[in-house]
Every structure is written in structure tokens, then in C-alpha cells.
Design an enzyme around this catalytic site. Structure first.
Site, PDB file in Angstrom:
ATOM      1  CG  ASP A  55      -9.644  -0.223   4.707  1.00 12.02           C
ATOM      2  OD1 ASP A  55      -9.069  -0.168   3.388  1.00 12.02           O
ATOM      3  OD2 ASP A  55      -8.583   0.082   5.460  1.00 12.02           O
ATOM      4  CE  LYS A  99      -3.761  -2.553   1.843  1.00 16.16           C
ATOM      5  NZ  LYS A  99      -4.723  -2.670   3.517  1.00 16.16           N
ATOM      6  CD  GLN A 159      -3.007  -4.469   6.493  1.00 14.93           C
ATOM      7  OE1 GLN A 159      -3.108  -3.287   6.153  1.00 14.93           O
ATOM      8  NE2 GLN A 159      -3.980  -5.264   6.235  1.00 14.93           N
TER       9      GLN A 159
END
Ligand code: NAD
Length: 289
Positions: A120, A53, A97
Site C-alpha cells: 500500500d 481486491k 484495510q
């Protein structure tokens, strides 16, 4: 029939090039999109995802910063960092994460992220916006799948779409996005009776389970489009999807590989959401929708 392989790597690269143009337009106005990534513990797979990422961000003009915590870090320490990042005008996107260590309540951590920085799309407000059909951040993996289907010209309106898996981060948002495009959607899960009977009716079949090669050729309608979200590590260290690629390829019309299918799209959509968040904060309209 041998299926066309949908090249997620190439489609993601094309999307990243578009995002880069948007990021450059922001830079020209003195705004560099910033992504903060929170990593708790030292899970090797999470570390690889985080690295990918950050790299994709760097290639596109997004500055990413890594906020690392030891596996035994207190939940309050993570929440405090999120509060600081929420208040930081140089940070436009915040990503935690997953999975987090079991001691830390994932839903509390996700709910602490400012919805405008929740790139997200896991915050309840963004998930609610998706259910209601309002604008908000959409989880990156299902958004990436929709992008693949659109670029491949896969028809959805009036078609039967079957999603295997009902997680909050893949299966459920996936079903809602397909519904938004007027597909007739069925969601299957671990308690579904006679799974092959359902999947054989799918014009578009999305597998998001996490069981290597569980979707076999006899579960697929000839001519279907098959999208494999699964990432499974085999004992020999190699990666496999949820779909028995070699066999299903002989039945389907198009299919995504693992690796090189959905994975690169997830990363590209994360960067796209970060640039979008930065544009919103700067009151700027983007070229990429
Ligand atoms: P999850 O474990 O949260 O959910 C799995 C789902 O599969 C559950 O809803 C469960 O009901 C269903 N399921 C389990 N066994 C089943 C069975 N025998 N038959 C039918 N359904 C069954 O997983 P997740 O987070 O949704 O991820 C799914 C897979 O996608 C994993 O392999 C994960 O690594 C992968 N993934 C990939 C990306 C990407 O970028 N490509 C992103 C996220 C997740």
C-alpha cells in the site's frame, strides 16, 4: 466543450492483463505472488473494498488470504499477526484495510509491516523514499491516477496541477508524484482561502476530499483534465465523486467518472505492487515497469 470520459475500468483491465503476464512468469518459476489482507471490524464499505481486491488478485494469479479480527480485537493481536506475515515467505504483500477502529493506533500498525511487503506504500520508509525520489512502494490511489494520466497522454511538465486534499494516502503522495513529472503543483485543503481562484488555474485538477460534488463548473479552467478521487455515498445509496460530473463535463477536456475512474486503478496498482514485491523477493526482473 464536452469532455472525454477517461475510462478507468478499461485502463485498469489493460494493466491487469500486463500484470497477469508477470504473475504467470513468476508462477513458471514456482513463485505464486501472495497478498495478505487484514480486516479489523465489520465496516460494510471496507468489506466491499477487501472483496474487490481479493477478486482482482484471483483474476491475475495472486493468491490472497483474509485475516479477520473482531472490532474489539487488541492492537497486540494485530501486531502479532503482522509479525508472522512478515516472516512468511509465501506472503509478498501485506495490506491493512483502513480505517482501523479508533482504539488501534494506525501508525503503529502500519509501521509494523516490513517495508518490502508494504504494497500500500503507507510505511514511513516508503513515504520517505517517495519524498526523496528513491525507489519504493507508492500508495496505490495516486499511483493509479498517474497511470491514468500517462495512458491518456495528459501533459504534465510545466503545467499547473492542483490537488485538493492533503491526506497521507492520497493528497500528499499525489502532489509528490506530479512534482516528479515536473508539474507546478499546488496543494489545497480545508483551510485554503478562495479555493475556486486556485483551482481555476489548474491544467490538471485532482479532487481528493470526500465531499460529494463540491467541485463545480465555475471552479474548472476550460480545457482542463479533471480527476475525481472522491467516493461519496449519497442518501439514496448511489455513489458520487467530489466533482459535479454533469456540469464539469461541459467545461473540462477530459474527466474521470465515479464509479469507473480512479477506483479500479487503485485495485490494479495494489495487485501490481504485490507482483513486484514477489518478483523482488525472487530476484526476478519484470516486464511491466
Ligand atoms: P481525508 O479525509 O483523509 O482527507 C480529505 C482532505 O480534504 C483533507 O486533507 C482536507 O484538508 C481536505 N478538505 C476537506 N474539506 C475541504 C474543503 N472544503 N476544501 C478543500 N479541501 C478540503 O480523505 P482521503 O483518505 O484523502 O480520501 C479523499 C476521498 O478519496 C474520499 O472520498 C475517499 O473515499 C476517496 N478515496 C478514494 C480512493 C479510490 O480508490 N478511488 C482511494 C482512497 C480514497
Amino acid at each position: 466543450m464536452t469532455a472525454k470520459i477517461i475510462d478507468g475500468k478499461a485502463i485498469a483491465a489493460a494493466l491487469r492483463a500486463e500484470i497477469k503476464r508477470d504473475a504467470q512468469a513468476l508462477l513458471a518459476r514456482g513463485v505464486q505472488p501472495g497478498l495478505a489482507v487484514i480486516l479489523v471490524g465489520d465496516d460494510p464499505a471496507s468489506r466491499i473494498y477487501v472483496r474487490n481486491k481479493s477478486r482482482a488478485g484471483a483474476d491475475t494469479g495472486v493468491r490472497s488470504t483474509l485475516h479477520e479480527f473482531a472490532a474489539d480485537a487488541a492492537e497486540s493481536a494485530v501486531l502479532e499477526r503482522i509479525a508472522n506475515l512478515n516472516a512468511d515467505p509465501g506472503v509478498h504483500g501485506i495490506l491493512v484495510q483502513l480505517p482501523l477502529p479508533a482504539r488501534i493506533r494506525t501508525e503503529r500498525v502500519i509501521a509494523a509491516i516490513a517495508p518490502a511487503k508494504d504494497v500500500d506504500g503507507f510505511h514511513p520508509l516508503n513515504l520517505g523514499a517517495l519524498v526523496a525520489g528513491h525507489a519504493g512502494f507508492v500508495p496505490c490511489t495516486p499511483a493509479g491516477v498517474m497511470h491514468l494520466l500517462a495512458r491518456e497522454g495528459v501533459p504534465l511538465a510545466g503545467r499547473n496541477a492542483v490537488v485538493i486534499g492533503r491526506s497521507n494516502i492520497v493528497g500528499k503522495p499525489m502532489a509528490l508524484l506530479l512534482l516528479r513529472e515536473n508539474a507546478t503543483v499546488t496543494v489545497c485543503h480545508s483551510k485554503t482561502a478562495d479555493l475556486p481562484d486556485v483551482t481555476r488555474r489548474a491544467d490538471v485538477l485532482i479532487a481528493a476530499v470526500g465531499r460529494a460534488r463540491m467541485v463545480t463548473a465555475n471552479m474548472v479552467k476550460p480545457g482542463a483534465c479533471v480527476v475525481d478521487v472522491g467516493i461519496n455515498r449519497l442518501p439514496d445509496g448511489s455513489l458520487a465523486g467530489d466533482v459535479d460530473f454533469a456540469a464539469v463535463r461541459e467545461v473540462a477536456a477530459s474527466i474521470t467518472p465515479v464509479p469507473g475512474g480512479v477506483g479500479p486503478m487503485t485495485v490494479a496498482l495494489l495487485i501490481a505492487n504485490t507482483v513486484r514485491a514477489a518478483a523482488r523477493a525472487a530476484g526476478m526482473k519484470l516486464e511491466t515497469p
